[in-house]
Motif scaffolding. Structure first.
Motif, PDB file in Angstrom:
ATOM      1  N   ASN A   2       0.829  -1.214   0.000  1.00  0.00           N
ATOM      2  CA  ASN A   2       0.000   0.000   0.000  1.00  0.00           C
ATOM      3  C   ASN A   2       0.861   1.261   0.000  1.00  0.00           C
ATOM      4  O   ASN A   2       0.518   2.262  -0.634  1.00  0.00           O
ATOM      5  N   ILE A   3       1.975   1.196   0.723  1.00  0.00           N
ATOM      6  CA  ILE A   3       2.905   2.329   0.712  1.00  0.00           C
ATOM      7  C   ILE A   3       3.448   2.540  -0.699  1.00  0.00           C
ATOM      8  O   ILE A   3       3.554   3.677  -1.181  1.00  0.00           O
TER       9      ILE A   3
ATOM     10  N   THR B  76       6.274  -5.194  -7.862  1.00  0.00           N
ATOM     11  CA  THR B  76       7.313  -6.022  -7.256  1.00  0.00           C
ATOM     12  C   THR B  76       6.968  -6.350  -5.807  1.00  0.00           C
ATOM     13  O   THR B  76       7.166  -7.481  -5.341  1.00  0.00           O
ATOM     14  N   GLU B  77       6.437  -5.359  -5.091  1.00  0.00           N
ATOM     15  CA  GLU B  77       6.010  -5.595  -3.705  1.00  0.00           C
ATOM     16  C   GLU B  77       4.843  -6.575  -3.659  1.00  0.00           C
ATOM     17  O   GLU B  77       4.754  -7.412  -2.760  1.00  0.00           O
ATOM     18  N   TYR B  78       3.942  -6.463  -4.637  1.00  0.00           N
ATOM     19  CA  TYR B  78       2.802  -7.396  -4.665  1.00  0.00           C
ATOM     20  C   TYR B  78       3.271  -8.827  -4.916  1.00  0.00           C
ATOM     21  O   TYR B  78       2.711  -9.782  -4.367  1.00  0.00           O
ATOM     22  N   ALA B  79       4.315  -8.960  -5.747  1.00  0.00           N
ATOM     23  CA  ALA B  79       4.865 -10.295  -5.990  1.00  0.00           C
ATOM     24  C   ALA B  79       5.340 -10.938  -4.689  1.00  0.00           C
ATOM     25  O   ALA B  79       5.189 -12.147  -4.484  1.00  0.00           O
ATOM     26  N   GLU B  80       5.910 -10.129  -3.810  1.00  0.00           N
ATOM     27  CA  GLU B  80       6.367 -10.654  -2.513  1.00  0.00           C
ATOM     28  C   GLU B  80       5.189 -11.155  -1.684  1.00  0.00           C
ATOM     29  O   GLU B  80       5.309 -12.142  -0.951  1.00  0.00           O
ATOM     30  N   ILE B  81       4.043 -10.487  -1.787  1.00  0.00           N
ATOM     31  CA  ILE B  81       2.846 -10.930  -1.055  1.00  0.00           C
ATOM     32  C   ILE B  81       2.411 -12.298  -1.556  1.00  0.00           C
ATOM     33  O   ILE B  81       2.102 -13.206  -0.777  1.00  0.00           O
TER      34      ILE B  81
ATOM     35  N   LEU C 215       8.143 -15.158 -11.607  1.00  0.00           N
ATOM     36  CA  LEU C 215       7.436 -13.966 -12.088  1.00  0.00           C
ATOM     37  C   LEU C 215       7.928 -12.717 -11.373  1.00  0.00           C
ATOM     38  O   LEU C 215       7.865 -11.613 -11.927  1.00  0.00           O
ATOM     39  N   LYS C 216       8.432 -12.896 -10.157  1.00  0.00           N
ATOM     40  CA  LYS C 216       8.971 -11.752  -9.427  1.00  0.00           C
ATOM     41  C   LYS C 216      10.137 -11.127 -10.193  1.00  0.00           C
ATOM     42  O   LYS C 216      10.263  -9.891 -10.246  1.00  0.00           O
TER      43      LYS C 216
END
Length: 406
Positions: free
Chosen positions: A44-45, A106-111, A234-235
């Protein structure tokens, strides 16, 4: 690249498992996970960074007062007021937004990766609990069987067909099995704590595990090419895209920037003369340009981005090799589990046939309780190995599902 990766909970029903209870545990673990919650906040940030990029440089406002008023033909200048606004080159703001958006992806991929790893850990712990619980049941069944044999031995002692030593051996064997059962209970409590911690809840909460699992007759077919859909790979695509957007932004920032402004100077009227522009204020529109003449910084950034993209490509290839090895190993171990399960099933049937022969011999008065203990020990061994085979099969299935995004 689409904003979201495909995320599917392990297809446990394909393997004949009561997946509903496990799926509810997976949902609870995902909902309660502090790590996932932290990653979602970080995402979100990152999304807010996109909004942050859609801004212009600060507007400059200046005011000055002439302590010693300069005299001009039209009058004395009393003060000076100015306002100016620098503007980036066309498309620069869009490039910044695209770069920030790629970083958010990229942050969403970590999730996605964290969710899948958590689901894998929960599923594996669940199968370990199933294995321990099943072994406890088998031990209890064997204890009951030994009690039956003990009754037969006592009857045989009364009629002089067996000795008290046979009874004691059966009792000792029961004690050993009871010990194993109690040890397994401690193992179950420890694994239950692990499972509950994965769900981020109190360690003492009981876990409902399916009563029975078996290896399916038909083996699902998996395609190694599906590894390309694994979020861990995919990340790297997202990272590569972020570097691409970084370079596009670098090219835009290497372009000139320009600004617009306005100066206003109030002028006092001259008392000693009368003419048409007497005391006329000065208004001066302005345009400014900022040209990056010394652009070594931008050239260096371009080179860094090229090297970074090559690095990401090599990292992706290395990670693909690791995943392919894990996939091959999981397939191999699952096939081994199926073979072992089939072998133990045959052995267990033969052990039961031997048991029936011993019981028939008892009816004719020729039972040997040493043979009874040997057969019972073999049966327990085969039953335990069979449970381990089932457990191994589903542990490896969970890994395969994680790897190929099923």
């Amino acid at each position: 690249m689409k904003r979201r990766f495909i995320y599917i909970v392990f297809a446990l029903t394909a393997f004949g498992v009561n997946a509903q209870s496990l799926e509810s545990y997976l949902q609870e673990a995902e909902l309660n996970s502090p790590k996932i919650q932290a990653l979602e906040l970080r995402y979100n940030i990152a999304k807010e960074k996109v909004v942050e990029m859609n801004t212009l440089p600060n507007t400059t406002i200046a005011a000055g007062y002439f302590v010693s008023e300069p005299e001009t033909r039209t009058g004395a200048q009393r003060a000076r007021f100015s306002v100016s606004q620098m503007l980036p080159w066309f498309g620069t703001i869009t490039a910044r937004e695209n770069y920030a958006g790629s970083m958010a992806e990229t942050e969403y991929a970590e999730i996605v990766i964290a969710k899948r790893k958590l689901a894998l850990s929960v599923a594996q712990s669940y199968y370990v609990l199933y294995g321990i619980q099943s072994k406890q049941k088998v031990l209890q069944e064997n204890i009951e069987l030994l009690k039956t044999y003990e009754t037969l031995a006592l009857t045989s002692v009364e009629v002089g067909k067996a000795s008290a030593v046979d009874v004691l051996k059966l009792q000792i064997r029961q004690n050993e099995l009871q010990q194993q059962k109690e040890v397994l209970e401690q193992s179950y409590l420890a694994e239950q704590a692990v499972f509950n911690n994965l769900l981020h809840r109190d360690e003492s909460i009981g876990v409902e595990v399916v009563d029975e699992m078996d290896i399916p007759v038909d083996e699902p077919i998996f395609n190694k090419d599906d590894l390309s859909l694994n979020p861990e790979l995919l990340k790297y695509d997202q990272l590569y895209e972020s570097v691409t957007q970084s370079e596009l932004l670098n090219q835009k920032e290497n372009a000139p920037s320009f600004g617009i402004g306005l100066d206003y100077i109030p002028v006092s009227e001259r008392d000693d003369m009368v003419f048409s522009d007497n005391g006329k204020d000065i208004v001066m529109p302005m345009v400014t340009f900022s040209v990056p003449i010394f652009n070594n910084k931008f050239k260096s950034t371009t080179k860094q981005n090229e090297l970074r993209q090559k690095e990401i490509e090599f990292q992706k290839e290395e990670r693909l090799n690791v995943l392919e090895n894990a996939f091959a190993n999981a397939i191999s171990q699952r096939n081994q589990a199926r073979i072992a399960h089939q072998t133990q099933a045959k052995n267990l049937k033969q052990a039961k046939d031997a048991e029936e022969i011993l019981i028939k011999n008892y009816e004719t008065g020729t039972i040997d309780f040493n043979d009874v203990l040997d057969i019972q020990e073999l049966q327990l061994k085969f039953q335990t190995n069979q449970i381990q085979s089932v457990q191994l099969y589903y542990l490896q299935s969970a890994i395969i599902n994680y790897l190929i995004n099923k």
